[in-house]
Design a protein around this motif. Structure first.
Motif, mmCIF file in Angstrom:
data_model
loop_
_atom_site.group_PDB
_atom_site.id
_atom_site.type_symbol
_atom_site.label_atom_id
_atom_site.label_comp_id
_atom_site.label_asym_id
_atom_site.label_seq_id
_atom_site.Cartn_x
_atom_site.Cartn_y
_atom_site.Cartn_z
ATOM 1 N N GLU A 88 -10.654 90.842 28.182
ATOM 2 C CA GLU A 88 -9.811 90.181 26.638
ATOM 3 C C GLU A 88 -10.514 88.890 25.948
ATOM 4 O O GLU A 88 -10.230 87.767 26.737
ATOM 5 C CB GLU A 88 -8.814 90.111 26.421
ATOM 6 N N TYR A 89 -10.779 89.104 25.144
ATOM 7 C CA TYR A 89 -11.406 87.748 24.073
ATOM 8 C C TYR A 89 -9.641 86.870 23.560
ATOM 9 O O TYR A 89 -8.909 88.242 23.394
ATOM 10 C CB TYR A 89 -12.386 88.601 23.471
ATOM 11 N N ARG A 90 -10.300 85.676 23.661
ATOM 12 C CA ARG A 90 -8.975 85.243 23.104
ATOM 13 C C ARG A 90 -9.130 84.439 22.384
ATOM 14 O O ARG A 90 -8.377 82.900 21.630
ATOM 15 C CB ARG A 90 -8.030 84.736 24.108
ATOM 16 N N GLY A 91 -10.628 84.339 21.590
ATOM 17 C CA GLY A 91 -10.659 82.805 20.237
ATOM 18 C C GLY A 91 -11.882 82.348 20.939
ATOM 19 O O GLY A 91 -13.184 82.774 21.684
ATOM 20 N N GLU A 92 -11.653 81.128 20.071
ATOM 21 C CA GLU A 92 -12.979 80.434 19.753
ATOM 22 C C GLU A 92 -12.162 79.099 20.138
ATOM 23 O O GLU A 92 -11.423 78.915 19.749
ATOM 24 C CB GLU A 92 -13.730 80.628 18.587
ATOM 25 N N PHE A 93 -13.189 77.711 20.522
ATOM 26 C CA PHE A 93 -13.047 77.024 21.023
ATOM 27 C C PHE A 93 -13.201 76.271 19.757
ATOM 28 O O PHE A 93 -13.793 76.630 18.953
ATOM 29 C CB PHE A 93 -14.319 76.310 21.200
ATOM 30 N N PRO A 94 -12.033 75.339 19.269
ATOM 31 C CA PRO A 94 -11.663 75.249 17.636
ATOM 32 C C PRO A 94 -13.256 74.292 16.806
ATOM 33 O O PRO A 94 -12.925 73.937 15.987
ATOM 34 C CB PRO A 94 -10.268 73.943 17.942
ATOM 35 N N PHE A 95 -13.749 73.501 17.548
ATOM 36 C CA PHE A 95 -14.612 72.763 17.326
ATOM 37 C C PHE A 95 -16.211 73.284 16.979
ATOM 38 O O PHE A 95 -17.006 72.558 16.824
ATOM 39 C CB PHE A 95 -15.097 71.613 17.519
ATOM 40 N N ASN A 96 -16.119 74.937 17.366
ATOM 41 C CA ASN A 96 -17.164 75.286 17.119
ATOM 42 C C ASN A 96 -17.803 75.001 15.503
ATOM 43 O O ASN A 96 -16.489 74.749 14.777
ATOM 44 C CB ASN A 96 -16.979 76.842 17.230
ATOM 45 N N SER A 97 -19.056 75.052 14.842
ATOM 46 C CA SER A 97 -19.684 74.962 13.224
ATOM 47 C C SER A 97 -20.242 75.865 13.568
ATOM 48 O O SER A 97 -21.588 75.600 14.250
ATOM 49 C CB SER A 97 -19.118 73.496 12.980
ATOM 50 N N LYS A 98 -21.294 76.110 12.328
ATOM 51 C CA LYS A 98 -22.439 77.050 11.747
ATOM 52 C C LYS A 98 -23.409 75.370 11.500
ATOM 53 O O LYS A 98 -24.247 76.362 11.710
ATOM 54 C CB LYS A 98 -21.946 77.386 10.538
ATOM 55 N N PHE A 157 -7.385 69.885 27.542
ATOM 56 C CA PHE A 157 -6.254 70.708 26.547
ATOM 57 C C PHE A 157 -4.966 70.093 26.958
ATOM 58 O O PHE A 157 -4.589 70.639 28.128
ATOM 59 C CB PHE A 157 -6.185 72.159 27.040
ATOM 60 N N SER A 158 -3.919 70.521 26.232
ATOM 61 C CA SER A 158 -2.638 69.926 26.221
ATOM 62 C C SER A 158 -1.746 70.374 25.343
ATOM 63 O O SER A 158 -2.295 70.110 24.147
ATOM 64 C CB SER A 158 -2.215 68.085 26.149
ATOM 65 N N ASN A 159 -0.631 71.224 25.942
ATOM 66 C CA ASN A 159 0.226 71.419 24.635
ATOM 67 C C ASN A 159 -0.592 72.506 22.935
ATOM 68 O O ASN A 159 0.298 72.709 22.481
ATOM 69 C CB ASN A 159 1.603 69.948 23.693
ATOM 70 N N GLY A 160 -1.118 73.764 23.945
ATOM 71 C CA GLY A 160 -1.561 74.546 23.334
ATOM 72 C C GLY A 160 -2.708 74.214 22.566
ATOM 73 O O GLY A 160 -2.773 75.462 21.549
ATOM 74 N N TYR A 161 -3.121 72.863 22.548
ATOM 75 C CA TYR A 161 -4.157 72.579 21.688
ATOM 76 C C TYR A 161 -5.858 72.016 21.901
ATOM 77 O O TYR A 161 -5.492 70.929 23.448
ATOM 78 C CB TYR A 161 -3.842 71.725 20.643
ATOM 79 N N TRP A 162 -7.106 71.675 22.170
ATOM 80 C CA TRP A 162 -7.529 71.293 22.936
ATOM 81 C C TRP A 162 -7.979 70.030 21.440
ATOM 82 O O TRP A 162 -7.705 69.622 19.967
ATOM 83 C CB TRP A 162 -8.534 71.993 22.488
#
Length: 170
Positions: A40-50, A86-91
């Motif tokens: 299953e897909y779970r999301g994107e890396f938060p530092f992606n950018s267009k 990745f720590s405490n739920g965040y990158w």
């Protein structure tokens, strides 16, 4: 738990997400195997950018440090190698591996082995031609010395996407 990290371009189901310059860039996606054994897909890396590419993910043995290549602003050249923890739920904010690894040219396809050795492809460190594969053994957590893998790993053509199996021998 089984997880995956992959590179995909910014093309969605309806249209491409382009940068201000009209580029279709890369991004990192995450997923995993669910209890029903489906991936299953779970999301994107938060530092992606267009506006820039983020891709070629490699996760360390702990599953908490992600190495990747990006041409995000603030690097040393075209594309540099970064890591995020990745720590405490965040990158964490991406950290550039610095000028010993990154050059004014392009560095791509990082791979972190089970013993912590970084392998990557570079146009800027010199070599046999095109992209060559290099490695760096960490010294107190820092990649200071970069060495060319040489022949027969490298050739006059582009050499990239080096990986090892679980034993670290192939």
């Amino acid at each position: 738990e089984d997880k995956f990290y992959l590179t995909r371009n910014n093309v969605g189901k309806v249209r491409a997400s382009k940068s201000r310059d009209g580029e279709i860039n890369l991004k990192i996606l995450f997923g995993g195997r669910e209890p029903n054994e489906k991936w299953e897909y779970r999301g994107e890396f938060p530092f992606n950018s267009k506006e820039y590419s983020v891709g070629h993910p490699s996760i360390d043995r702990s599953g908490n440090v992600l190495y990747f290549a990006s041409d995000m602003p603030g690097g040393y050249g075209g594309s540099d190698i970064y890591f995020s923890t990745f720590s405490n739920g965040y990158w964490s904010d991406p950290i550039n591996l610095g000028p010993n690894v990154n050059t004014e040219s392009n560095e791509f396809f990082p791979y972190i082995s089970n013993d912590g050795v970084l392998y990557f492809s570079s146009e800027g460190h010199g070599g046999l031609g095109g992209l060559d594969i290099f490695f760096s053994v960490p010294e107190r957590g820092v990649f200071n010395v970069v060495e060319n893998m040489g022949y027969p790993v490298n050739s006059p053509k582009d050499d990239f996407s080096f990986i090892l199996d679980e034993t670290g021998t192939q």
